[in-house]
Design a protein around this motif. Structure first.
Motif, short mmCIF file in Angstrom:
data_model
loop_
_atom_site.label_atom_id
_atom_site.label_comp_id
_atom_site.label_asym_id
_atom_site.label_seq_id
_atom_site.Cartn_x
_atom_site.Cartn_y
_atom_site.Cartn_z
N GLU A 17 0.83 -1.20 0.00
CA GLU A 17 0.00 0.00 0.00
C GLU A 17 0.87 1.25 0.00
O GLU A 17 0.56 2.25 -0.65
CB GLU A 17 -0.93 0.01 1.21
N ALA A 18 1.99 1.21 0.73
CA ALA A 18 2.88 2.37 0.81
C ALA A 18 3.49 2.68 -0.55
O ALA A 18 3.58 3.86 -0.96
CB ALA A 18 3.97 2.13 1.84
N ASN A 44 0.85 4.15 -2.87
CA ASN A 44 0.61 5.54 -2.52
C ASN A 44 1.71 6.46 -3.08
O ASN A 44 1.43 7.54 -3.61
CB ASN A 44 0.54 5.67 -1.00
N LYS A 62 1.11 9.56 -5.84
CA LYS A 62 1.56 10.94 -5.63
C LYS A 62 2.58 11.36 -6.69
O LYS A 62 2.55 12.50 -7.17
CB LYS A 62 2.12 11.09 -4.23
N THR A 81 -8.01 4.29 1.21
CA THR A 81 -7.47 5.33 2.09
C THR A 81 -5.95 5.36 2.09
O THR A 81 -5.35 6.44 2.11
CB THR A 81 -8.00 5.16 3.52
N GLU A 82 -5.31 4.19 2.04
CA GLU A 82 -3.86 4.16 1.99
C GLU A 82 -3.33 4.62 0.63
O GLU A 82 -2.31 5.30 0.55
CB GLU A 82 -3.34 2.75 2.31
N LYS A 105 -3.48 8.43 0.61
CA LYS A 105 -2.90 9.11 1.76
C LYS A 105 -2.09 10.32 1.31
O LYS A 105 -1.25 10.24 0.41
CB LYS A 105 -1.99 8.14 2.53
N ASP A 106 -2.36 11.47 1.93
CA ASP A 106 -1.68 12.74 1.64
C ASP A 106 -1.96 13.28 0.25
O ASP A 106 -1.29 14.22 -0.20
CB ASP A 106 -0.16 12.61 1.84
N THR A 143 -4.24 15.60 -1.87
CA THR A 143 -5.11 16.71 -1.53
C THR A 143 -6.44 16.63 -2.27
O THR A 143 -6.60 15.88 -3.24
CB THR A 143 -4.45 18.05 -1.86
N LEU A 179 -13.35 11.45 2.94
CA LEU A 179 -11.97 11.93 2.76
C LEU A 179 -11.92 13.36 2.26
O LEU A 179 -11.07 14.16 2.69
CB LEU A 179 -11.23 11.02 1.78
N TYR A 180 -12.82 13.70 1.33
CA TYR A 180 -12.67 14.96 0.59
C TYR A 180 -13.92 15.84 0.55
O TYR A 180 -13.85 16.94 0.01
CB TYR A 180 -12.24 14.66 -0.85
#
Length: 251
Positions: free
Chosen positions: A106-107, A110, A114, A148-149, A152-153, A155, A197-198
């Motif tokens: 997941e990391a 993500n 990004k 969600t993961e 993450k971060d 916007t 989330l948004y």
């Protein structure tokens, strides 16, 4: 109103000559009256050729994957700047085959999301549960975690360039398929979580696609559901007749 999106994920298929044949066929048949936005995702080796063939058309170009760094000692990987220069406007991230066969966490997913957004690529983020997870009643928790993961971060403004693809792993390449009602249930949850989330505006405008053995026979029923905004098509996207029939079901 959310415009239907039909994306074709070619996976590890089509040589350069085969890519040219398929795309010339598609561009002849799809015009400005097409009922859906269309994106194709050929293999890396065909991206530059595909970009030249699709120039001046309304068909978008996606990559099937991206790495999370601009450049470096990452043998075999492709960065977002490379994809942009090759002509891509989209990228698929977190496909179940990347998660299961190549161990993507997941990391990492993500970071890829990004990285792609930082370079103005639109992202199709894939989420979905396995057969064992579904049978254990874990569909909701698994998909919620992946969503969600994966975001993450990210916007609220960046989220506007993200499409979510719900692809139940048990229905990919198996001939099985979620019913429209089963898919709609998960799509509703995804839209609800996007709202958490948004906010409601992003939730309402985010497109959520269904992926998993999509065919001309089942696509119309799927697309008739309120929260299913299109399809991430695998095998059927390799055949112009089948892919165009699925696109036509968006009418």
């Amino acid at each position: 109103m959310r415009k239907t999106l039909i994306a074709g994920n070619w996976k590890m298929n089509k040589t350069l000559s085969q890519t040219e044949g398929l795309l010339r066929n598609l561009t002849r048949r799809l015009d400005s009256d097409c009922p859906a936005e269309v994106v194709v995702a050929p293999p890396f080796t065909s991206l530059a050729l595909a970009a030249s063939l699709l120039k001046g058309t309304d068909i978008g170009l996606a990559a099937q994957n991206v790495f999370a760094e601009d450049a470096g000692a990452y043998t075999g990987e492709i960065s977002a700047p490379m994809l942009v220069e090759a002509g891509c406007g989209w990228v698929i991230v977190g496909h179940s085959e990347r998660r299961r066969q190549f161990g993507e966490s997941e990391a990492l997913i993500n970071r890829k999301v990004k990285h792609a957004l930082d370079h103005n690529l639109k992202v199709i983020l894939c989420v979905g549960e396995t057969d064992a997870e579904r049978n254990a009643g874990q569909t909701e928790s698994v998909v919620h975690l992946q969503l969600t993961e994966g975001l993450k971060d990210v916007t609220s403004s960046e989220a506007g360039n993200v499409v979510i693809a719900y692809e139940p792993v048990w229905a990919i390449g198996t001939g099985k398929n979620a019913t429209p009602q089963q898919a709609e249930q998960v799509h509703c949850l995804i839209r609800k979580w996007m709202g958490e989330l948004y906010g409601p505006s992003v939730a309402e405008t985010t497109r959520v696609l269904y992926g998993g053995s999509v065919t001309p026979e089942n696509s119309r029923g799927m697309l008739a559901e309120d929260n299913i905004d299109g399809a991430l098509v695998g095998g059927a996207s390799l055949d112009a007749d089948l892919f165009c029939a699925i696109i036509g079901s968006a009418e």
